[in-house]
Structures are given as structure tokens and as C-alpha cells.
Design an enzyme around this catalytic site. Sequence first.
Site, PDB file in Angstrom:
ATOM      1  N   CYS A 116      21.696 -15.945  15.294  1.00  0.00           N
ATOM      2  CA  CYS A 116      21.277 -16.093  16.692  1.00  0.00           C
ATOM      3  C   CYS A 116      20.377 -14.920  17.053  1.00  0.00           C
ATOM      4  CB  CYS A 116      22.476 -16.227  17.629  1.00  0.00           C
ATOM      5  SG  CYS A 116      23.565 -14.798  17.714  1.00  0.00           S
ATOM      6  N   ASN A 137      23.377 -11.540  17.705  1.00  0.00           N
ATOM      7  CA  ASN A 137      24.520 -11.446  16.778  1.00  0.00           C
ATOM      8  C   ASN A 137      25.757 -10.851  17.461  1.00  0.00           C
ATOM      9  OD1 ASN A 137      25.348  -9.847  13.586  1.00  0.00           O
ATOM     10  ND2 ASN A 137      25.874 -11.888  14.278  1.00  0.00           N
ATOM     11  N   CYS A 197      27.134 -12.987  20.429  1.00  0.00           N
ATOM     12  CA  CYS A 197      27.775 -14.107  21.147  1.00  0.00           C
ATOM     13  C   CYS A 197      27.967 -15.342  20.263  1.00  0.00           C
ATOM     14  CB  CYS A 197      26.958 -14.490  22.383  1.00  0.00           C
ATOM     15  SG  CYS A 197      26.864 -13.186  23.628  1.00  0.00           S
ATOM     16  N   ARG A 198      26.867 -16.011  19.919  1.00  0.00           N
ATOM     17  CA  ARG A 198      26.978 -17.300  19.251  1.00  0.00           C
ATOM     18  C   ARG A 198      27.261 -17.201  17.749  1.00  0.00           C
ATOM     19  NH1 ARG A 198      21.293 -19.320  21.360  1.00  0.00           N
ATOM     20  NH2 ARG A 198      20.999 -17.076  21.092  1.00  0.00           N
ATOM     21  N   SER A 199      26.438 -16.442  17.017  1.00  0.00           N
ATOM     22  CA  SER A 199      26.611 -16.439  15.557  1.00  0.00           C
ATOM     23  C   SER A 199      27.927 -15.811  15.089  1.00  0.00           C
ATOM     24  CB  SER A 199      25.402 -15.822  14.842  1.00  0.00           C
ATOM     25  OG  SER A 199      25.175 -14.490  15.230  1.00  0.00           O
ATOM     26  N   ASP A 222      22.398 -20.104  24.968  1.00  0.00           N
ATOM     27  CA  ASP A 222      22.804 -18.699  24.918  1.00  0.00           C
ATOM     28  C   ASP A 222      23.730 -18.426  26.098  1.00  0.00           C
ATOM     29  OD1 ASP A 222      23.062 -15.985  24.864  1.00  0.00           O
ATOM     30  OD2 ASP A 222      20.940 -15.598  24.472  1.00  0.00           O
TER      31      ASP A 222
HETATM   32  P1  4NP Z   1      23.493 -14.184  21.124  1.00  0.00           P
HETATM   33  O1  4NP Z   1      23.352 -13.779  22.678  1.00  0.00           O
HETATM   34  O2  4NP Z   1      22.085 -14.363  20.592  1.00  0.00           O
HETATM   35  O3  4NP Z   1      24.261 -15.452  21.171  1.00  0.00           O
HETATM   36  O4  4NP Z   1      24.234 -13.051  20.455  1.00  0.00           O
HETATM   37  C1  4NP Z   1      22.587 -12.669  23.073  1.00  0.00           C
HETATM   38  C2  4NP Z   1      23.196 -11.452  23.189  1.00  0.00           C
HETATM   39  C3  4NP Z   1      22.460 -10.347  23.586  1.00  0.00           C
HETATM   40  C4  4NP Z   1      21.123 -10.492  23.868  1.00  0.00           C
HETATM   41  C5  4NP Z   1      20.516 -11.710  23.755  1.00  0.00           C
HETATM   42  C6  4NP Z   1      21.249 -12.806  23.345  1.00  0.00           C
HETATM   43  N1  4NP Z   1      20.383  -9.356  24.304  1.00  0.00           N
HETATM   44  O5  4NP Z   1      19.198  -9.532  24.652  1.00  0.00           O
HETATM   45  O6  4NP Z   1      20.898  -8.245  24.293  1.00  0.00           O
END
Ligand code: 4NP
Length: 144
Positions: free
Chosen positions: A3, A6, A8-10, A117
Site C-alpha cells: 500500500c 505500510n 494501515c492496509r498492507s 485508504d
Molecule cells: P496505508 O495508509 O497506505 O493503508 O498504510 C496510509 C497511511 C499513511 C499515509 C498514507 C496512507 N501517510 O501519508 O502518512
Amino acid sequence: MVCLGNICRSPLAEGILKSKLDSNKYLVDSAGTGHWHIGNKPDQRSIEVANNHGLNINNQRGRQFSQKDFQEFDYIFVMDNSNKDNVLSLAQNDEDKQKVHLILDEIFPNENVDVPDPYYGGDQGFENVYQMLDQACNEIANRL
Ligand code: 4NP
């Protein structure tokens, strides 16, 4: 499992798929295309949703996707189309490109659906993500 952050989702996808496969036979890992959360634990909301479903993802740490992941892994599942573009931009040949799959193609073939997201949303977003990933990982595990 890839994702953006790294966190939340992955990490959820990694924990879910790991729970469905024999760890002696399959290496499951996750990474983000971004660098902001290298070394960080998963988001507390992902940790809690995983916990609610009997999974412990506490010990995961963020890392950034890199070109060598194309050598290390047979399948690269991305959470959304933006992740897909970012990962494909690092591919060096057709073999690399063919490893990259949108994870929700597993349950919505050819519909080009993103895992939303949940970072800026409420807790329910994390449960929704869990449910989507659980179904997709069932398909992956059954096929493997
Ligand atoms: P993820 O979510 O891609 O599912 O881990 C996010 C977590 C943090 C950020 C973006 C997406 N960020 O911009 O910090």
C-alpha cells in the site's frame, strides 16, 4: 502486500494471508511505496481490528517497497491503482510487471476496485478493509 504507508492496509493484508497459509511453505510480507513510516508499527486502528479477529500484527514494522522485491516474491498484491502505478514504475521487465495484481481483482474480477485508504477515516473504515481483504485472501489462499 503493498500500500502507500505500510501502516494501515498492507499490514492487515499480510496478517490475514499469513493466517491462511502454511508458514513453512509461503513467505508473506508487506511494504509501502512511501518512505514515511519505515520502521513504524502498524496504525493502532489496524492493530485493533486485527486483534478483534484473532490476529496479532503488533510485531510488523514498516518498510519501503524496492526493486529487489520483484526478485524475492512471486506475487505482488497492491491495494489500489495508485500503488499499482508506483510499483509498476519500478518494474524492469514483463516478468516483473506480470507479478503485480490489484488485490480486489480476486473478488471483483475486471472491475478495477481499490481498497479504500482508511487512514483519514473512522474505525469502521478499518473493519470494512478487513472484510474485503479477508475475502480476497481466501481466494488467494485457495488458489495457492
Ligand atoms: P496505508 O495508509 O497506505 O493503508 O498504510 C496510509 C497511511 C499513511 C499515509 C498514507 C496512507 N501517510 O501519508 O502518512
